[in-house]
Design an enzyme around this catalytic site. Structure first.
Site, PDB file in Angstrom:
ATOM      1  N   THR A 208       0.811  -1.067  -0.044  1.00 42.86           N
ATOM      2  CA  THR A 208       0.054   0.281  -0.158  1.00 42.86           C
ATOM      3  C   THR A 208       1.052   1.213   0.171  1.00 42.86           C
ATOM      4  O   THR A 208       1.930   1.522   0.629  1.00 42.86           O
ATOM      5  CB  THR A 208      -0.928   0.068   1.123  1.00 42.86           C
ATOM      6  OG1 THR A 208      -1.841  -1.110   1.168  1.00 42.86           O
ATOM      7  CG2 THR A 208      -1.644   1.318   1.382  1.00 42.86           C
ATOM      8  N   ARG A 236     -14.683  -6.416  -0.192  1.00 45.16           N
ATOM      9  CA  ARG A 236     -14.019  -6.049   0.875  1.00 45.16           C
ATOM     10  C   ARG A 236     -13.335  -4.666   0.591  1.00 45.16           C
ATOM     11  O   ARG A 236     -12.693  -4.531  -0.437  1.00 45.16           O
ATOM     12  CB  ARG A 236     -13.272  -7.169   1.486  1.00 45.16           C
ATOM     13  CG  ARG A 236     -12.387  -6.449   2.431  1.00 45.16           C
ATOM     14  CD  ARG A 236     -10.953  -6.057   2.101  1.00 45.16           C
ATOM     15  NE  ARG A 236     -10.268  -5.922   3.592  1.00 45.16           N
ATOM     16  CZ  ARG A 236      -9.103  -5.109   3.641  1.00 45.16           C
ATOM     17  NH1 ARG A 236      -8.516  -4.649   2.461  1.00 45.16           N
ATOM     18  NH2 ARG A 236      -8.399  -4.958   4.874  1.00 45.16           N
ATOM     19  N   GLY A 238     -10.805  -1.888   2.753  1.00 43.96           N
ATOM     20  CA  GLY A 238     -10.083  -1.914   3.953  1.00 43.96           C
ATOM     21  C   GLY A 238     -10.054  -0.289   4.474  1.00 43.96           C
ATOM     22  O   GLY A 238     -10.802   0.434   3.889  1.00 43.96           O
ATOM     23  N   THR A 259      -0.864   1.939   6.734  1.00 45.08           N
ATOM     24  CA  THR A 259      -0.995   0.645   6.182  1.00 45.08           C
ATOM     25  C   THR A 259      -0.770  -0.287   6.962  1.00 45.08           C
ATOM     26  O   THR A 259      -0.291  -0.449   7.976  1.00 45.08           O
ATOM     27  CB  THR A 259       0.051   0.667   5.081  1.00 45.08           C
ATOM     28  OG1 THR A 259      -0.090  -0.571   4.288  1.00 45.08           O
ATOM     29  CG2 THR A 259       1.572   0.884   5.492  1.00 45.08           C
ATOM     30  N   GLY A 262      -6.430  -3.677   7.659  1.00 44.36           N
ATOM     31  CA  GLY A 262      -7.257  -2.640   7.544  1.00 44.36           C
ATOM     32  C   GLY A 262      -8.462  -2.592   8.423  1.00 44.36           C
ATOM     33  O   GLY A 262      -8.879  -1.482   8.853  1.00 44.36           O
TER      34      GLY A 262
END
Length: 345
Positions: A208, A236, A238, A259, A262
């Protein structure tokens, strides 16, 4: 008055070793004196995971080069008197265009073998924010997140609706799903499918990306972009596109990009909580982040990390994992990038 520029990059990882604090930032609870001159600058991160230097050896040089490019992209904006928002976006676009991180080009695959991307951005001066989630055809999600903030009355858009909005704007580049394919991300999905809920843990690195900037006018901005989790299902989403969880900026306190796992970041509104502790309890940004990352999240399995800047330009890196890719550049324009937990600037 001498000005300094700091730019940071970080990887969130998935273990639990305590990193050494950057020497430029105290971990004490005391906040910087109000009279302390601000050091305008910028931070970026590139995700995390359980990894060793040996495990990332084959791609470490390439990752470092991409991170340096992102750092310098942000540096050039800020050094030229540009805005923190432009610096954040410029740095993240560089990282989204790299196949090495879990954002944009290098986004991981869902359970169905597709790519779904999320991003968010926030202006600490106006408290405006924009976020997008579940994108399948947008080359640079961070650009669309900013358009949501600036060209719509909304904060978050998702899926087909977000992409319809992008078409209306006319300035967003669309790509076919095959653009996001990388051998590394595809192999990660196959490993995850083979073990279903237990992906290979050795040298795992979730890339991320994100950025935080403080410009010469004293405005903070933060942004985050991700492909989410390998093998994610059911749409999904996060923390990365969630304002207050993965991204937050407030000129009165700090800017944060996160990051990690999540679900924990959302439940504990991590990014906002760090800045709230700075603003209302007078804590240093490093102390506030360590309290949450090490004291709150680590004991309950919330693995990951954060980077940030406070309103004075003090920098923070905190993570409870085996390593976090991170870096900075000063006014001299020489970026430094680190990966292992025991590396200090």
């Amino acid at each position: 008055m001498t000005r300094h520029i700091y730019i940071f990059a970080f990887f969130i990882c998935c273990s639990c070793s305590q990193p050494a604090a950057p020497p430029a930032q105290s971990q004490s609870a005391a906040s910087p004196a109000a009279s302390q001159p601000a050091k305008w600058g910028m931070v970026i991160h590139t995700g995390a995971g359980n990894f060793t230097l040996a495990g990332i050896a084959e791609r470490k040089d390439a990752m470092q080069a991409a991170m340096n490019d992102a750092l310098m992209a942000g540096y050039r904006v800020l050094a030229g008197g540009g805005t923190s928002l432009d610096a954040v976006q410029s740095a993240i676009v560089v990282l989204e265009d790299s196949p090495l991180f879990n954002a944009g080009k290098g986004a991981v695959f869902t359970h169905e073998g597709t790519n779904e991307l999320d991003a968010s951005i926030m202006d600490g001066g106006t408290m405006k924010a924009g976020a997008v989630a579940g994108l399948k055809h947008i080359k640079n999600p961070i650009r669309l997140a900013r358009l949501v903030m600036e060209k719509s009355p909304h904060v978050m858009m998702a899926g087909e609706g977000a992409e319809a909005f992008a078409k209306e704007q006319g300035s967003i580049e669309f790509v076919d799903q095959k653009y996001f394919y990388t051998d590394r991300a595809w192999k990660a999905l196959q490993d995850a499918l083979a073990a279903e809920k237990k992906a290979a843990q050795a040298d795992d690195h979730h890339g991320t990306v994100g950025a935080v900037a403080l410009d010469q006018q004293g405005n903070l901005a933060a942004g985050t972009s991700t492909g989410g989790l390998t093998n994610k299902r059911f749409g999904r989403i996060g923390d990365s596109p969630i304002i207050g969880a993965g991204t937050y900026a407030n000129n009165q306190s700090c800017g944060i990009s996160s990051t990690g796992v999540g679900e924990f970041w959302i439940r504990y509104t991590v990014a906002h909580d760090i800045c709230a502790r700075v603003q209302y309890r007078g804590m240093s940004i490093q102390g506030a982040a360590d309290d949450i990352i090490q004291g709150v999240l680590k004991p309950i399995g919330g693995e990951g990390g954060v980077i940030g800047l406070d309103a004075h330009g003090n920098v923070m890196m905190s993570f409870n994992t085996t390593g976090m890719g991170r870096g900075y550049v000063g006014a001299e324009g020489k970026p430094t990038v680190m990966f292992a937990a025991n590396e200090n600037k």
